[in-house]
Design a protein around this motif. Structure first.
Motif, short mmCIF file in Angstrom:
data_model
loop_
_atom_site.label_atom_id
_atom_site.label_comp_id
_atom_site.label_asym_id
_atom_site.label_seq_id
_atom_site.Cartn_x
_atom_site.Cartn_y
_atom_site.Cartn_z
N VAL A 8 0.85 -1.19 0.00
CA VAL A 8 0.00 0.00 0.00
C VAL A 8 0.88 1.24 0.00
CG1 VAL A 8 -1.86 1.24 1.17
CG2 VAL A 8 -1.76 -1.27 1.30
N ALA A 9 0.65 2.12 -0.96
CA ALA A 9 1.43 3.34 -1.10
C ALA A 9 0.81 4.46 -0.26
CB ALA A 9 1.49 3.76 -2.56
N HIS A 10 1.55 4.97 0.68
CA HIS A 10 1.05 5.97 1.62
C HIS A 10 0.99 7.35 0.96
CE1 HIS A 10 1.52 8.44 5.48
NE2 HIS A 10 0.35 7.85 5.57
N ARG A 11 -0.21 7.81 0.69
CA ARG A 11 -0.44 9.12 0.06
C ARG A 11 0.21 9.21 -1.32
NH1 ARG A 11 0.79 12.77 5.52
NH2 ARG A 11 -0.48 11.45 6.91
N GLY A 12 0.28 8.07 -1.99
CA GLY A 12 0.92 8.02 -3.29
C GLY A 12 2.38 7.66 -3.14
N ASP A 13 3.24 8.36 -3.84
CA ASP A 13 4.70 8.17 -3.74
C ASP A 13 5.30 9.50 -3.31
OD1 ASP A 13 7.34 7.46 -3.97
OD2 ASP A 13 7.07 6.39 -5.87
N PRO A 14 5.26 9.82 -1.99
CA PRO A 14 5.57 11.18 -1.54
C PRO A 14 7.04 11.54 -1.59
CG PRO A 14 5.13 9.75 0.34
CD PRO A 14 4.81 8.96 -0.89
N TYR A 15 7.94 10.57 -1.80
CA TYR A 15 9.34 10.91 -1.98
C TYR A 15 9.64 11.39 -3.39
CZ TYR A 15 10.73 9.09 2.59
OH TYR A 15 10.89 8.90 3.94
N LEU A 16 8.76 11.10 -4.32
CA LEU A 16 8.94 11.55 -5.70
C LEU A 16 8.08 12.76 -6.03
CD1 LEU A 16 9.12 8.24 -7.79
CD2 LEU A 16 10.99 9.71 -7.01
N HIS A 17 6.88 12.81 -5.45
CA HIS A 17 5.94 13.89 -5.75
C HIS A 17 5.20 14.29 -4.48
CE1 HIS A 17 6.49 13.24 -10.09
NE2 HIS A 17 6.37 11.94 -9.83
N ARG A 18 4.67 15.48 -4.47
CA ARG A 18 3.94 15.93 -3.31
C ARG A 18 2.78 14.99 -3.01
NH1 ARG A 18 2.60 22.26 -2.80
NH2 ARG A 18 4.77 22.18 -3.46
N GLU A 19 2.64 14.64 -1.74
CA GLU A 19 1.62 13.67 -1.32
C GLU A 19 0.22 14.08 -1.76
OE1 GLU A 19 0.22 14.86 3.09
OE2 GLU A 19 2.33 14.28 2.98
N ASN A 20 -0.61 13.06 -1.99
CA ASN A 20 -2.02 13.27 -2.31
C ASN A 20 -2.24 14.14 -3.55
OD1 ASN A 20 -3.47 11.74 -0.34
ND2 ASN A 20 -2.92 13.25 1.21
N THR A 21 -1.34 14.00 -4.52
CA THR A 21 -1.54 14.64 -5.81
C THR A 21 -1.61 13.56 -6.89
OG1 THR A 21 0.84 14.89 -6.20
CG2 THR A 21 -0.30 16.73 -5.11
N LEU A 22 -2.10 13.93 -8.06
CA LEU A 22 -2.19 12.94 -9.13
C LEU A 22 -0.82 12.40 -9.56
CD1 LEU A 22 -5.10 14.35 -11.32
CD2 LEU A 22 -5.17 12.52 -9.60
N PRO A 23 0.23 13.23 -9.66
CA PRO A 23 1.55 12.65 -9.96
C PRO A 23 2.01 11.64 -8.91
CG PRO A 23 1.57 15.00 -10.42
CD PRO A 23 0.27 14.71 -9.73
N ALA A 24 1.70 11.88 -7.63
CA ALA A 24 2.08 10.93 -6.58
C ALA A 24 1.31 9.63 -6.72
CB ALA A 24 1.84 11.55 -5.21
N VAL A 25 0.02 9.73 -7.05
CA VAL A 25 -0.79 8.53 -7.28
C VAL A 25 -0.26 7.75 -8.47
CG1 VAL A 25 -3.09 7.72 -7.96
CG2 VAL A 25 -2.86 9.49 -6.19
N SER A 26 0.01 8.45 -9.56
CA SER A 26 0.49 7.80 -10.77
C SER A 26 1.83 7.12 -10.54
CB SER A 26 0.62 8.84 -11.89
OG SER A 26 1.13 8.25 -13.08
N ALA A 27 2.73 7.77 -9.81
CA ALA A 27 4.04 7.18 -9.54
C ALA A 27 3.91 5.92 -8.70
CB ALA A 27 4.94 8.20 -8.85
N ALA A 28 2.98 5.93 -7.74
CA ALA A 28 2.77 4.75 -6.91
C ALA A 28 2.25 3.58 -7.73
CB ALA A 28 1.80 5.08 -5.78
N LEU A 29 1.35 3.86 -8.65
CA LEU A 29 0.83 2.81 -9.53
C LEU A 29 1.95 2.24 -10.40
CD1 LEU A 29 -2.47 4.58 -10.58
CD2 LEU A 29 -2.29 2.57 -9.11
#
Length: 233
Positions: A8-29
């Protein structure tokens, strides 16, 4: 073959992109998350958006509370290439990306109705799960009898049987510091999976996998994916 453990990706991928944004979600996927956990709050006009804090200050340098800002006003709160997405947008992004799900974290019961309405209008009930404390998860259960729920829990003692019967959680979700062999066994004996958060060190991931946890949440989703896959090999 060892049983599958969910990454489970916590708030997306927050080390690559700001948490809870679409880029963070996409990076986690892209990194192979099974579930992408996001936090949901409501704007002043009751639109579910992705934000953890009650205010916009920490991430967006704006002191206003999210529940004092309309969706239209929120469009002005942005950084280069980044903005606060709606839940609708996040759901569509996950739905377009294979079999991953959105794990919707609700800190309180207030956003539950608007959140479930958004999920239902998109027909994506099977692409979401929920996590959060008792009051929020009871609100979800009343709206969604079949939804998967992970009950956030901060005690060594399991919830009372009456609560478990009413809530029917699939997972108990304590912080990783509480997890030991006895807790894992007790949760499994109660018919639930053991989920835990927020695990960012490889050695901690390995320890928890050896204890038999069923789901791990991390800010470092690529590392978690590799660690789980190596453990299962």
């Amino acid at each position: 073959m060892k049983s599958r453990v969910r990454a489970v990706a916590h708030r997306g991928d927050p080390y690559l992109h700001r948490e809870n944004t679409l880029p963070a979600v996409s990076a986690a996927l892209t990194a192979g998350a099974d579930d992408v956990e996001v936090d949901v709050r409501l704007t002043r006009d009751r639109v579910p958006v992705l934000l953890h804090d009650q205010t916009l200050e920490r991430l967006w340098n704006d002191p206003r509370r999210i529940d004092r800002v309309t969706l239209e006003e929120l469009e002005e709160v942005a950084a280069p290439g980044l903005r606060i997405p709606t839940l609708d947008e996040a759901l569509r992004a996950v739905a377009a990306a294979g079999g991953a799900r959105l794990m919707i974290d609700l800190d309180e019961d207030g956003p539950a109705a608007a959140t479930w309405r958004t999920v239902s209008e998109l027909g994506l009930q099977d692409r979401v799960a929920f996590c959060g404390p008792v009051a929020a998860m009871l609100a979800v259960r009343e709206l969604a009898p079949e939804a998967e729920i992970s009950l956030t829990w901060n005690r060594l003692q399991l919830p009372k049987q009456r609560l478990l019967a009413e809530l029917r959680p699939s997972f108990l979700n304590p912080p990783f510091g509480l997890v030991d062999e006895r807790l894992v066994a007790s949760v499994h004996d109660a018919g639930m999976g053991l989920a835990t958060w927020t695990v960012d060190l490889r050695r901690t991931m390995r320890r928890l996998l050896a204890l038999g946890v069923d789901s791990l949440t991390s800010n470092r989703i690529a590392l978690l994916r590799r660690t789980i896959d190596q453990y299962r090999a």
